[in-house]
Design an enzyme around this catalytic site. Structure first.
Site, PDB file in Angstrom:
ATOM      1  N   ASP A 246      10.084 -41.481  15.531  1.00  0.00           N
ATOM      2  CA  ASP A 246      10.416 -42.791  15.103  1.00  0.00           C
ATOM      3  C   ASP A 246      10.220 -43.155  13.618  1.00  0.00           C
ATOM      4  O   ASP A 246      10.481 -44.346  13.292  1.00  0.00           O
ATOM      5  CB  ASP A 246       9.309 -43.649  15.863  1.00  0.00           C
ATOM      6  CG  ASP A 246       7.779 -43.751  15.235  1.00  0.00           C
ATOM      7  OD1 ASP A 246       7.449 -42.544  15.084  1.00  0.00           O
ATOM      8  OD2 ASP A 246       7.310 -44.539  14.679  1.00  0.00           O
TER       9      ASP A 246
ATOM     10  N   ASP B 206       2.720 -40.486  17.456  1.00  0.00           N
ATOM     11  CA  ASP B 206       2.535 -41.852  17.209  1.00  0.00           C
ATOM     12  C   ASP B 206       3.913 -42.454  16.975  1.00  0.00           C
ATOM     13  O   ASP B 206       4.857 -42.117  16.299  1.00  0.00           O
ATOM     14  CB  ASP B 206       1.771 -41.744  15.853  1.00  0.00           C
ATOM     15  CG  ASP B 206       0.573 -41.517  16.185  1.00  0.00           C
ATOM     16  OD1 ASP B 206      -0.453 -42.240  16.401  1.00  0.00           O
ATOM     17  OD2 ASP B 206       0.301 -40.331  15.624  1.00  0.00           O
TER      18      ASP B 206
ATOM     19  N   ASP C 179       7.415 -36.583  19.003  1.00  0.00           N
ATOM     20  CA  ASP C 179       6.612 -37.141  18.005  1.00  0.00           C
ATOM     21  C   ASP C 179       5.719 -37.826  18.793  1.00  0.00           C
ATOM     22  O   ASP C 179       5.986 -38.274  20.075  1.00  0.00           O
ATOM     23  CB  ASP C 179       7.240 -38.013  17.132  1.00  0.00           C
ATOM     24  CG  ASP C 179       6.380 -38.794  15.892  1.00  0.00           C
ATOM     25  OD1 ASP C 179       5.327 -37.958  15.399  1.00  0.00           O
ATOM     26  OD2 ASP C 179       6.366 -40.018  15.873  1.00  0.00           O
TER      27      ASP C 179
END
Length: 233
Positions: free
Chosen positions: A185, A12, A10
């Site tokens: 996240d 961000d 991922d």
């Protein structure tokens, strides 16, 4: 991680720290070289997978990497640019979410093809009321669901799914016949965590929060340390 893995990252909150203004989020100095070195060790089987629009994502990571944007709806191979365009979200849904977003100071609507992101990082106090309004607006659109991320709500069609994207990628080279490793996240990464583990791979959750991932890292800095170690081995 091993050289025989297929690694999905991922952006961000995983490769780059979160900021109040998403336009200011970029890789820290030197991480582009680290990612290139990791991809080389993996024979190209490294991809950055993001909810960002693919064109936006491609401005922030090396174009020598695989990139999957729009929650997997758009893809670009190393050195290439995606030529496909996405249909917009239904006009009625766009109008409804635009009206809701305009109601709250500090709330911003971001259209990303068929995905509509409503950011409220600048107005955290409206979360509960905003969620209720958005849920009501989305209800008439059968193929759409509301997903809650970090200071963002996203109205997503069923096809916008990082797990489905990961499994499609694993069916072709350079990812074919490798062990998938997914590091992310946010709630938008949960489908990919489940997909990686169902395919015999590894899922790593960065930061706090409930998750299906069986492994954990505390921070973006831990992700950087892992990648740097792998790149230099």
């Amino acid at each position: 991680m091993s050289p025989n893995d297929a690694v999905f990252l991922d952006f961000d909150g995983t490769l780059a720290g979160l900021q109040d203004d998403a336009d200011t989020v970029f890789l820290v100095q030197g991480m582009d070289q680290v990612l290139r070195a990791c991809a080389h060790r993996l024979d190209g089987a490294l991809a950055v997978m993001s909810g960002r629009d693919l064109d936006d994502l491609s401005r922030r990571v090396p174009d020598s990497l695989w990139r999957f944007g729009n929650h997997g709806l758009r893809a670009s191979a190393p050195g290439g640019r995606a030529t496909e365009s996405l249909t917009a979200a239904p006009s009625g849904l766009l109008a409804a979410l635009s009206e809701i977003s305009d109601t709250y100071a500090g709330v911003r609507l971001e259209p990303k093809g068929p995905v509509l992101a409503v950011h409220y990082r600048a107005a955290p106090g409206v979360e509960v009321e905003l969620k209720s309004a958005l849920s009501d607006a989305i209800a008439p659109f059968a193929d759409y669901s509301l997903q809650h991320g970090k200071m963002v709500f996203e109205a997503k069609p069923s096809a916008a799914n990082k797990g489905a994207c990961l499994l499609r990628a694993m069916q072709s080279r350079p990812f074919l016949e490798r062990r998938p490793v997914m590091i992310g996240d946010d709630t938008t990464d949960e489908d990919a965590f489940a997909a990686a583990q169902s395919a015999g791979g590894i899922a790593v959750k960065v930061g706090e929060g409930a998750t299906v991932a069986l492994h954990h890292m505390d921070s973006v800095q831990d992700v950087h340390a892992l990648l740097k170690e792998f790149a230099s081995t």
